[in-house]
Design a protein around this motif. Sequence first.
Motif, mmCIF file in Angstrom:
data_model
loop_
_atom_site.group_PDB
_atom_site.id
_atom_site.type_symbol
_atom_site.label_atom_id
_atom_site.label_comp_id
_atom_site.label_asym_id
_atom_site.label_seq_id
_atom_site.Cartn_x
_atom_site.Cartn_y
_atom_site.Cartn_z
ATOM 1 N N GLY A 16 -2.626 55.994 13.225
ATOM 2 C CA GLY A 16 -1.340 55.878 12.847
ATOM 3 C C GLY A 16 -0.761 57.473 12.479
ATOM 4 N N ALA A 17 -1.312 57.966 11.681
ATOM 5 C CA ALA A 17 -0.749 59.208 10.933
ATOM 6 C C ALA A 17 -0.926 60.286 12.144
ATOM 7 C CB ALA A 17 -2.018 59.609 10.144
ATOM 8 N N VAL A 18 -1.742 60.328 12.831
ATOM 9 C CA VAL A 18 -1.532 61.391 14.028
ATOM 10 C C VAL A 18 -0.517 61.305 14.907
ATOM 11 C CG1 VAL A 18 -2.999 62.423 15.772
ATOM 12 C CG2 VAL A 18 -4.065 61.958 13.639
ATOM 13 N N PHE A 35 0.362 50.566 12.013
ATOM 14 C CA PHE A 35 -1.127 50.920 12.055
ATOM 15 C C PHE A 35 -1.402 50.468 10.628
ATOM 16 C CE2 PHE A 35 -0.794 52.997 15.868
ATOM 17 C CZ PHE A 35 -1.990 52.591 16.506
ATOM 18 N N SER A 36 -0.655 50.858 9.506
ATOM 19 C CA SER A 36 -1.015 50.766 8.047
ATOM 20 C C SER A 36 -1.168 48.998 7.803
ATOM 21 C CB SER A 36 -0.035 51.228 7.139
ATOM 22 O OG SER A 36 0.320 52.658 7.696
ATOM 23 N N LEU A 37 -0.180 48.580 8.577
ATOM 24 C CA LEU A 37 -0.110 46.913 8.612
ATOM 25 C C LEU A 37 -1.451 46.389 8.747
ATOM 26 C CD1 LEU A 37 1.920 44.524 7.957
ATOM 27 C CD2 LEU A 37 2.406 44.938 10.365
ATOM 28 N N ILE A 38 -1.757 46.713 10.128
ATOM 29 C CA ILE A 38 -3.003 46.214 10.739
ATOM 30 C C ILE A 38 -4.158 46.611 9.629
ATOM 31 C CG2 ILE A 38 -4.522 45.626 12.357
ATOM 32 C CD1 ILE A 38 -1.922 44.980 13.216
ATOM 33 N N LEU A 123 2.957 60.344 8.833
ATOM 34 C CA LEU A 123 1.702 61.237 8.694
ATOM 35 C C LEU A 123 1.324 60.922 7.207
ATOM 36 C CD1 LEU A 123 -0.260 63.238 9.429
ATOM 37 C CD2 LEU A 123 1.353 64.982 8.795
ATOM 38 N N ASN A 124 2.135 60.987 6.449
ATOM 39 C CA ASN A 124 1.642 61.057 4.767
ATOM 40 C C ASN A 124 1.438 59.524 4.361
ATOM 41 O OD1 ASN A 124 1.682 63.782 3.641
ATOM 42 N ND2 ASN A 124 3.732 63.784 4.166
#
Lengths: 651, 297
Positions: A16-18, A35-38, A123-124
């Motif tokens: 997710g970050a990339v 992505f963070s959610l999953i 990203l952060n």
Amino acid sequence: MAEYAILAPIVLFVLGAVISSVFKDKLGNYISSFFSLISSLIICYLSLSVLFYNKVLELQLRLIPEITKLPLPINLNVIYIKIDFLSAFFALILGIVGFASSIYGISYINRYLHKQHLGFYGLNYASFLCLMYLVFIIHDIFWFIVFWELMTVTSQFLVSYEKEKIVARKAAYKYFCMTKAGSEVIIVSALIILIILSGMQTSFDTVKNYTEKLIVENTILANVLLAMLFIGFSVKASLVPFHTWLPDAHPEAPSNVSALLSGVMIKTAVYMFFRVFYFFFKPTIYWGYIVATVGTITLFVGTMYAILQTDSKRLLAFHSIGQMGYIVLALGASMVLYSMGGESYAILASAAFAASLYHALNHAMFKSLLFLTAGSVIYRTGSRNLNVLGGLAKFMPVTAISALIASLSISGIPPFNGFVSKWLIYSSTIPSFTPLTIYGVVALFISAVTAASFVKYFTTLFTKPSALEFKDIKEVPTVMLFSQVFLAVICTILGIYPVLPLTIISPISKLLFPLGDILSYVKILPGIALLKVGFVSINSPLIIAVSLTLISSVTAALLPHRVKKFSVWSCGVSFRKYLMNMPADSYFKPFEESFGEIYSTGKFLHKVLVEDFIRNYLFSSRVLAKITENFAAMLTLFVLIIILMLLLHLG
Amino acid sequence: MEYIAIVLANIVAILIIAPIIDGIERKIKAKLQCRKGPPILQTWYDLVKLFRRPSIVTEEYSLAYVISPYIIFANMTLALALVPSFTRISLSFFGDIIVLVYLIASSSIFLAIGSISSGNVFATIGANREISLATLSKLLMALVLATFATLKRALTLGSIFPIIPPYTLSAIISIILFAIIAYIDCYKLPFDIPEAEPEIIDGILVEYSGKSLGVLKYSTYLKRILLFTIIVDLILPRNIPTLLLPISYFTFLLALSITYVCVETYFGRLRIDQALKFMKTMVPILLVVWFIAYLHY
């Protein structure tokens, strides 16, 4: 194979970050949030499975698979990951708050569109969540420090996300400097442990064997280590006197990040307190009293300053300090009471132990909910100023109700979750009949002050008439509403069914607490957890309270009743509607004035400890710089030192 | 089941006598001021009249304004279940003292939220005063109850009552201090700052009318009876036979309320800062008393 599931959230966070960093607009935020959610959901699943099935997950990862050992003093090649019960508990907090704030961010972050680089946020954000996860699950001193520092760096970028605002940049700088100074102390103590004690073995389990012996063999070194670790982690936990970064830094971040900072990031320090005081070392009565005293001072100072604030998020940030005080007070109290020995103290000690973890969980829930509601108000009105806001309950009813639930939770009003944990804190400290009794009384008083300041927060935002006219304000989008309602439901469930959190705290107590399972010392009823001292009532008083409230409200509402609507009564004179108003500034003025000496002492201490200290430090460093620039002076110094050494050598 | 029935009967009895006690107080106050005074049941008549009247709500109102009077009433009723009154039986569990402090404080908080939500600025001023007083009185209440708990080494109301068979200095002083705190918490005259009629026209109650006002007034009477009951329980000897207990309780209650009303008649209202200063001076005294109790063990 199940062990490799630990890595799934990390992989997703990194992906997710990339990917999100490539996109500059909405897509950057969406990808990162998704992505963070999953991965937050996966973290929840993993930690719940560890806590409920009592199965510890471990994984030894080789960075370079071919080489078993690098030619270095510390074996950097191996990363030892282990989700034990304590890690799982805190990872669960991260999972829930991360889930809510990621969903919230999908809509909320769009207010920065075309102003900021959303990919940079993505990203952060994802890497911040990833690093917090790593901090909780890593079982290795060296890599812990690496992730700890990186976590500070990424969160610092999020604090200064609105980079045009000089306030945000300053706050981030202050935050970074203070936490870095704190972590220097941690690094030095880690080096002492690695070099002197453990012979460069970095795994937590190995280090534990050496440190446990140390408290008997070399008390001085053990106490020095404890002091250094306590001070180092206090900065992150924002305990007084190292709290000054928090009220500046937390409000400046985007609201869902503030929720993560207040809800989860400062809990990393609590997690390490538990590791240090219960895992590495065994609790002693002196350290118990020190920790409890610092906790009481923290809760007092944090909340007494919170009641002064007129900026919605700054008020919440000060309350984060106050609630951290409650958690640390309970931790200290459990250490004291455990060291006293005896059957009745054992009950109180285990209640305090449970209260500390329970309050950490609760604080994460209601504080992140409060930050989200403050964020919703910012999203619609663009303002954090409690003096001008008001009357939003009509336009944003769901947000208002979630804010009310969170306010009641943090004030510790039954049947919400804050009540049960605070209740456990009082009922373990007050009947100890030691100086802890007064700490409990202070905590009880401060809970009234908390309630007072949340009367201010809730009424000035939602029910009091506003000082400015707000037009066309709608309820926030559904995704934001969803995460608010989600957290509000969790707050209520954790309050009505204390059996859920106490069941997941019970394996932690089996792992860490010397007296064993806490469930054998408390009787859990709906809405309250009673200590098994003397006789225990058969009925839950809460059930009666709730039924009384329900019955009375329902009957009152059902009775036929004529209602007429009239404008607000203003002595018969018609004022302009927005003129007749009491601003948040003048709330509780007499109360604040009657505690004037506390604030003047705080001012004095700030002047002596912070301003004068910094001025003197800067002055001395400037003098030192002048000297070092001067070649002749350096030469003289060099010669002097050589002469001195020769003299010492000869004499 | 019997136990619950007794507790409920207690509550119902107090619900009936609370307005009557207020009626008696009004009568005595009138006599002291050389007036004839209303009949003793006048408070009941007032309440019934208020319950039957239609309510007027403000245009600015929100949900909290409507429901908070009922929550306060429920809080007070629950608090009454915790203290032994006509009988020695009450809802008793470890730490019920803390719940008592909580219920008293949370009723103030709901009152403040409700009255601010009416949108009236006088109500906001009144609510601010209410919260300022309630917060500080919670500190005093917590300290004095911690002293009681330390004296008796118990955290259950049933075990700390009565406090004075051992006639120690700290016990007697703490009872006196508790009586003063209870007086402040009743919002009797020098301290009726949140609802000061001449200044801020009934403050917190200004926008309440009809049934809501009736419920709020009723809760105020219940709160007074609750605090009186605690004082009576602190001094009522344990060896009174069960049959005589209701009579002695009622006599003590009446004596206490007459004393309080006599005090009330001879005072004017304090300013809020004076009241807070007065309450703050009690904090060090209470700390000393707690310390004596702590050493005494």
